[in-house]
Design a protein around this motif. Structure first.
Motif, PDB file in Angstrom:
ATOM      1  N   GLU A 252       3.869  15.067  -2.715  1.00 45.83           N
ATOM      2  CA  GLU A 252       3.981  14.623  -1.338  1.00 45.83           C
ATOM      3  C   GLU A 252       3.231  15.570  -0.423  1.00 45.83           C
ATOM      4  O   GLU A 252       3.266  16.798  -0.602  1.00 45.83           O
ATOM      5  CB  GLU A 252       5.441  14.551  -0.907  1.00 45.83           C
TER       6      GLU A 252
ATOM      7  N   ARG B 230       3.459   9.989  -0.178  1.00 50.87           N
ATOM      8  CA  ARG B 230       3.573  10.220  -1.614  1.00 50.87           C
ATOM      9  C   ARG B 230       2.217   9.882  -2.206  1.00 50.87           C
ATOM     10  O   ARG B 230       1.643   8.831  -1.943  1.00 50.87           O
ATOM     11  CB  ARG B 230       4.661   9.320  -2.197  1.00 50.87           C
TER      12      ARG B 230
ATOM     13  N   ALA C 206       6.854   1.573  -4.652  1.00 57.36           N
ATOM     14  CA  ALA C 206       7.240   2.959  -4.356  1.00 57.36           C
ATOM     15  C   ALA C 206       8.024   3.016  -3.052  1.00 57.36           C
ATOM     16  O   ALA C 206       7.893   2.155  -2.188  1.00 57.36           O
ATOM     17  CB  ALA C 206       5.995   3.831  -4.261  1.00 57.36           C
ATOM     18  N   GLU C 207       8.838   4.057  -2.937  1.00 56.43           N
ATOM     19  CA  GLU C 207       9.585   4.267  -1.693  1.00 56.43           C
ATOM     20  C   GLU C 207       8.708   5.008  -0.711  1.00 56.43           C
ATOM     21  O   GLU C 207       8.183   6.072  -1.010  1.00 56.43           O
ATOM     22  CB  GLU C 207      10.850   5.089  -1.962  1.00 56.43           C
ATOM     23  N   GLY C 208       8.554   4.463   0.458  1.00 54.10           N
ATOM     24  CA  GLY C 208       7.801   5.120   1.518  1.00 54.10           C
ATOM     25  C   GLY C 208       6.299   4.999   1.337  1.00 54.10           C
ATOM     26  O   GLY C 208       5.813   4.420   0.361  1.00 54.10           O
TER      27      GLY C 208
ATOM     28  N   THR D 200       2.717   5.413   0.232  1.00 56.81           N
ATOM     29  CA  THR D 200       2.206   5.923  -1.040  1.00 56.81           C
ATOM     30  C   THR D 200       0.731   5.580  -1.172  1.00 56.81           C
ATOM     31  O   THR D 200       0.320   4.449  -0.926  1.00 56.81           O
ATOM     32  CB  THR D 200       2.986   5.316  -2.220  1.00 56.81           C
TER      33      THR D 200
ATOM     34  N   VAL E  39       2.685  -2.936   2.803  1.00 60.03           N
ATOM     35  CA  VAL E  39       3.115  -1.549   2.584  1.00 60.03           C
ATOM     36  C   VAL E  39       2.175  -0.545   3.234  1.00 60.03           C
ATOM     37  O   VAL E  39       2.336   0.661   3.064  1.00 60.03           O
ATOM     38  CB  VAL E  39       3.300  -1.235   1.082  1.00 60.03           C
TER      39      VAL E  39
END
Length: 105
Positions: free
Chosen positions: A23, A28, A71-73, A75, A101
């Motif tokens: 990160e 990320r 993915a979370e957040g 990326t 996203v």
């Protein structure tokens, strides 16, 4: 360059059964490499050249179109990060990752 990235089979190292990432700046970054030599330079830079590196061979397009949305957040994909002159970043912005996203800059 984006078209070439999408058509290229990349090596994405695994850590604990998941794609290895880091990160930076609230993003990320999934690590990916163009060949085993680039992955070896990454291992050396991390002082982990003696361990066995498992990796997934995956198209760049699949990384941004299928993996990033899961993915979370925010990326993106960081290619050949241990190569100062050959590294490339594909951030989570419109035109690189799916619009749903992407983050605004």
């Amino acid at each position: 360059m984006l078209g070439e990235f999408r058509r290229t089979v990349l090596l994405a190292p695994l850590a604990d059964g998941a794609l290895m990432s880091g990160e930076r700046g609230g993003v990320r970054w999934i690590y990916a490499f163009t060949d085993e030599e680039a992955l070896a330079r990454f291992a050396l830079a991390r002082d982990e050249e003696d361990r066995e590196w498992e990796y997934l061979a995956i198209l760049g397009a699949r990384l941004v179109d299928a993996v990033v949305p899961g993915a979370e957040g925010p990326t993106g994909v960081a290619v050949n990060v241990a190569d100062p002159e050959g590294s490339m970043l594909f951030p989570p912005v419109v035109g690189i990752v799916p619009d749903a996203v992407a983050v605004s800059v």
